[in-house]
Design an enzyme around this catalytic site. Structure first.
Site, PDB file in Angstrom:
ATOM      1  N   SER A   1     -48.267 -68.788  39.651  1.00  0.00           N
ATOM      2  CA  SER A   1     -46.930 -68.211  39.529  1.00  0.00           C
ATOM      3  C   SER A   1     -46.975 -66.696  39.798  1.00  0.00           C
ATOM      4  CB  SER A   1     -46.355 -68.558  38.154  1.00  0.00           C
ATOM      5  OG  SER A   1     -44.974 -68.348  38.105  1.00  0.00           O
TER       6      SER A   1
ATOM      7  N   ASN B   1     -48.522 -72.772  42.558  1.00  0.00           N
ATOM      8  CA  ASN B   1     -47.113 -72.643  42.186  1.00  0.00           C
ATOM      9  C   ASN B   1     -46.602 -71.231  42.457  1.00  0.00           C
ATOM     10  OD1 ASN B   1     -48.587 -74.615  40.138  1.00  0.00           O
ATOM     11  ND2 ASN B   1     -46.525 -75.410  40.520  1.00  0.00           N
TER      12      ASN B   1
ATOM     13  N   HIS C   1     -44.069 -77.146  37.437  1.00  0.00           N
ATOM     14  CA  HIS C   1     -44.582 -75.789  37.586  1.00  0.00           C
ATOM     15  C   HIS C   1     -45.938 -75.572  36.916  1.00  0.00           C
ATOM     16  CE1 HIS C   1     -44.133 -71.642  38.743  1.00  0.00           C
ATOM     17  NE2 HIS C   1     -44.324 -71.231  37.505  1.00  0.00           N
TER      18      HIS C   1
END
EC number: 3.5.1.-
Length: 263
Positions: A96, A120, A241
């Site tokens: 992320s 992700n 996620h």
């Protein structure tokens, strides 16, 4: 895991967990998480690699950056950490926000990166997606911490997802609010900063997400991998996620293959 601290410039410190011996594998987590958020990967890869999982600035036990810090400042922080660790070029993986940092380091300091992995990650968000994440960043700035919404977005009802969700919930409940807000704003505004640098990445690049991640989409993943000189895209079916926690065996398998590629 051994808990350690790096002494950085300007009296700042970076906390990290260290385990194992071998080639260095440096892990950078996402916004609101902490170094322990890589626990399935730390356990698996420390059998054959020197694993270092960092607390992002303002998270866990690492010193925060300035409140107005941008993605580039987080990238500079990661570069300083890698320099200070003094391990030579590392295998660098991010999740992320950590993926944006990993991309920035790989684009600007390729000499420090042997292989790079983006889990992700985000890449050139649509206008609607960018507006939504900026609104979430603004809500945080106003002191509104919504834990349940991201948990519902990230996790389903399977047993492994429930276990991971409880751990993630605990990390979010104990987050440093100012550090979280700073990182989230940099994350919200950061998807374009290094996006055009993917074509300059020459080391082996793993780009991975889940089919059911609405913000780090399969399309983004394929685009990033396609731009890199030696990119591999992996999209795991029915995952969201927090795929490194909810499908650790599949993620570890993909990362193992990446670590075995020749730079």
């Amino acid at each position: 895991m051994i808990s350690k601290t790096l002494q950085l410039s300007n009296n700042r410190t970076a906390h990290y967990f260290e385990q194992g011996e071998g080639e260095p594998l440096v892990l950078i987590h996402g916004v609101g998480m902490q170094a322990e958020a890589w626990y399935p990967q730390i356990e698996y890869f420390s059998k054959h690699y020197h694993v270092i999982s960092l607390d992002m600035p303002g998270h866990g036990q690492s010193t925060a950056l300035a409140a107005d810090a941008q993605l580039q400042d987080f990238v500079d922080w990661a570069i300083e950490c890698i320099h200070t660790l003094n391990l030579g070029p590392v295998n660098l993986a991010g999740h992320s926000m950590g993926s944006l940092i990993t991309t920035g380091v790989s684009v600007t300091r390729p000499d420090l990166v042997k292989r790079m992995a983006v889990l992700n990650g985000v890449y050139k968000r649509t206008h609607a997606a960018r507006e939504a994440v900026i609104q979430r960043a603004e809500a945080l700035k106003q002191g509104h911490l919504d834990i349940e919404t991201p948990l519902q977005r990230w996790f389903g009802q399977s047993e492994i997802e429930k276990i991971a969700s409880e751990r993630v919930k605990l990390w979010l409940e104990n987050v440093n609010m100012s550090g979280y807000t700073t990182a989230y704003r940099a994350f919200a505004q950061g998807d374009l900063v290094y996006a055009d640098g993917w074509s300059d990445i020459e080391c082996p690049a793993l780009v991975l997400t889940g089919t059911d991640d609405p913000n780090s989409t399969a399309e983004m993943t394929i685009q990033m991998a396609h731009q890199a000189k030696h990119g591999t895209a992996i999209v795991i079916e029915n995952e969201r996620h927090m795929v490194n926690l909810t499908a650790p065996e599949k993620v570890n398998q993909a990362m193992q293959a990446w670590l075995e590629t020749t730079p």
